[in-house]
Design a protein around this motif. Structure first.
Motif, mmCIF file in Angstrom:
data_model
loop_
_atom_site.group_PDB
_atom_site.id
_atom_site.type_symbol
_atom_site.label_atom_id
_atom_site.label_comp_id
_atom_site.label_asym_id
_atom_site.label_seq_id
_atom_site.Cartn_x
_atom_site.Cartn_y
_atom_site.Cartn_z
ATOM 1 N N SER A 124 22.475 5.216 9.827
ATOM 2 C CA SER A 124 22.539 3.519 9.899
ATOM 3 C C SER A 124 22.455 2.949 8.390
ATOM 4 N N PRO A 125 23.076 1.919 8.394
ATOM 5 C CA PRO A 125 23.213 1.350 7.076
ATOM 6 C C PRO A 125 21.951 0.824 6.281
ATOM 7 N N ASP A 126 20.945 0.416 7.335
ATOM 8 C CA ASP A 126 19.663 0.380 6.746
ATOM 9 C C ASP A 126 18.884 1.597 6.378
ATOM 10 N N ALA A 127 18.890 2.542 6.911
ATOM 11 C CA ALA A 127 18.377 3.953 6.654
ATOM 12 C C ALA A 127 19.048 4.301 5.442
ATOM 13 N N VAL A 128 20.131 4.215 5.232
ATOM 14 C CA VAL A 128 20.877 4.704 3.950
ATOM 15 C C VAL A 128 20.367 4.009 2.856
ATOM 16 N N THR A 129 20.447 2.548 2.823
ATOM 17 C CA THR A 129 19.769 1.817 2.064
ATOM 18 C C THR A 129 18.298 2.142 1.566
ATOM 19 N N GLU A 130 17.439 2.396 2.727
ATOM 20 C CA GLU A 130 15.944 2.647 2.187
ATOM 21 C C GLU A 130 16.109 3.859 1.492
ATOM 22 N N ASP A 131 16.608 5.095 2.099
ATOM 23 C CA ASP A 131 16.712 6.402 1.400
ATOM 24 C C ASP A 131 16.959 6.166 -0.161
ATOM 25 N N LEU A 132 18.005 5.410 -0.371
ATOM 26 C CA LEU A 132 18.601 5.289 -1.872
ATOM 27 C C LEU A 132 17.734 4.461 -2.752
ATOM 28 N N ASN A 133 16.922 3.596 -1.976
ATOM 29 C CA ASN A 133 16.006 2.774 -2.569
ATOM 30 C C ASN A 133 15.064 3.659 -3.172
ATOM 31 N N ALA A 134 14.461 4.341 -2.198
ATOM 32 C CA ALA A 134 13.375 5.482 -2.498
ATOM 33 C C ALA A 134 13.635 6.230 -3.679
ATOM 34 N N ALA A 135 15.031 6.697 -3.805
ATOM 35 C CA ALA A 135 15.495 7.581 -4.987
ATOM 36 C C ALA A 135 15.489 6.689 -6.086
ATOM 37 N N VAL A 136 15.889 5.627 -6.304
ATOM 38 C CA VAL A 136 15.997 4.736 -7.275
ATOM 39 C C VAL A 136 14.217 4.528 -7.830
ATOM 40 N N ALA A 137 13.561 4.379 -6.779
ATOM 41 C CA ALA A 137 12.121 3.995 -7.380
ATOM 42 C C ALA A 137 11.477 5.474 -7.712
ATOM 43 N N TYR A 138 12.000 6.555 -7.199
ATOM 44 C CA TYR A 138 11.542 7.649 -7.925
ATOM 45 C C TYR A 138 12.065 7.995 -9.254
ATOM 46 N N ALA A 139 13.246 7.546 -9.428
ATOM 47 C CA ALA A 139 13.938 7.693 -10.878
ATOM 48 C C ALA A 139 13.242 6.842 -11.832
ATOM 49 N N LYS A 140 12.509 5.902 -11.437
ATOM 50 C CA LYS A 140 11.578 5.202 -12.567
ATOM 51 C C LYS A 140 10.596 5.594 -12.841
ATOM 52 N N THR A 141 9.868 6.613 -11.983
ATOM 53 C CA THR A 141 8.578 7.393 -12.463
ATOM 54 C C THR A 141 8.743 8.485 -13.198
ATOM 55 N N ILE A 142 10.012 8.963 -13.270
ATOM 56 C CA ILE A 142 10.350 10.289 -14.141
ATOM 57 C C ILE A 142 10.020 10.096 -15.638
#
Length: 309
Positions: A124-142
């Motif tokens: 689903s579009p919303d699920a893909v967006t949420e997963d990618l948002n989570a990846a970006v959020a994690y990237a900020k913490t590296i």
């Protein structure tokens, strides 16, 4: 949807082969000296596994979130992540099929490429967006990251990259490899430059370039497409596959990778040389001219890079 999947299978004669057909990619990855790990991203739909690779450098680096093809987080996709790490970038590549395979498995739990293709096509579009948002959020913490985050994707992932740029404003750039564009109205929400990488022998995708140029220009957005003559759809993978016989795919892969890493330098704080900038302007001009000539080419959005978003 059934017609889309059928068209895809016709264009992919090896689609019924198991995922282990990429043993060459797995062998390359196993020789890598770089640190690799799997991490778990938190989303409302459950944890999403991501493959993370670190460069062997002393300075902090930009983070690139890579979005896989409709073939999931394959061994080739992992080698692409490793290649970018070798060039000095931290890479986070989420497996968007986490938990959706047999017995709750991930991409590597599916028996065939066809099975993976079908599973990705149902995301689903919303699920893909949420997963990618989570990846970006994690990237900020590296801790080793320098605060700059880019997103890039291939085929289906290229389309998702373009679409994601309309939703997330924390990224610094988007690199679209032979993927379809989002709706023109959605382009107005993009806040970062979008760089396109396209195959010369890919009329169905190339036919979208002229209207995308016009729509992005009308929205006041930066969009720089480059088309690689003689290459076929999927050249970033085919260009390093020992079984591929098209020399133009290899050249397109080399040229496309060189352009990608040149563009990424700006996120590292490195200033691009005037030679690199001039060369890129020349490529963009050539792409625009080529796209204009193909404006009336017939194209359909079937097969494995169709956008469901």
């Amino acid at each position: 949807m059934r017609r889309l999947l059928l068209a895809c299978s016709l264009l992919l004669p090896v689609s019924t082969a198991t995922l282990h057909a990429q043993d060459w990619a797995k062998a390359r990855l196993e020789k890598s000296p770089r640190h690799r790990e799997y991490i778990s991203l938190k989303t409302s739909g459950g944890p999403v596994q991501a493959f993370v690779v670190y460069p062997e450098i002393k300075d902090k680096a930009p983070v690139v979130v890579l979005i896989h093809e409709i073939f999931g987080l394959s061994d080739w996709m992992k080698t692409m992540a490793d290649d970018l790490a070798a060039s000095g970038y931290i890479v986070v590549a989420p497996d968007l099929l986490t938990g959706k395979g047999p017995n709750g498995g991930n991409t590597d739990s599916f028996a065939s490429r066809d099975d993976v293709t079908k599973a990705v096509s149902t995301l689903s579009p919303d699920a893909v967006t949420e997963d990618l948002n989570a990846a970006v959020a994690y990237a900020k913490t590296i801790p080793a990251g320098n605060g700059k985050i880019a997103v890039g994707g291939f085929c289906w992932g290229g389309g998702q990259t373009f679409r994601f740029a309309t939703n997330n404003h924390d990224i610094s750039a988007a690199y679209v490899f032979y993927g379809p564009p989002p709706a023109a109205d959605d382009m107005k929400k993009i806040t970062v430059p979008v760089y396109g990488f396209y195959a010369g022998n890919d009329a169905r995708i190339d036919a979208t370039i002229p209207s995308t140029i016009e729509a992005m220009k009308a929205a006041g957005k930066t969009y720089e497409p480059v088309t690689y003559d003689g290459a076929g759809h999927g050249f970033m993978r085919a260009g390093v596959d020992p079984a591929d016989t098209n020399p133009n795919n290899k050249k397109a892969r080399e040229d496309g990778y060189a352009r990608l890493t040149t563009l990424l330098k700006s996120l590292s704080g490195a200033r691009k040389s005037t030679v690199e900038s001039a060369a890129n302007r020349s490529l963009v001009a050539k792409a625009a001219k080529s796209s204009k000539a193909k404006k009336n080419a017939a194209a359909t959005m079937e097969c494995h890079d169709m956008s469901t978003m």
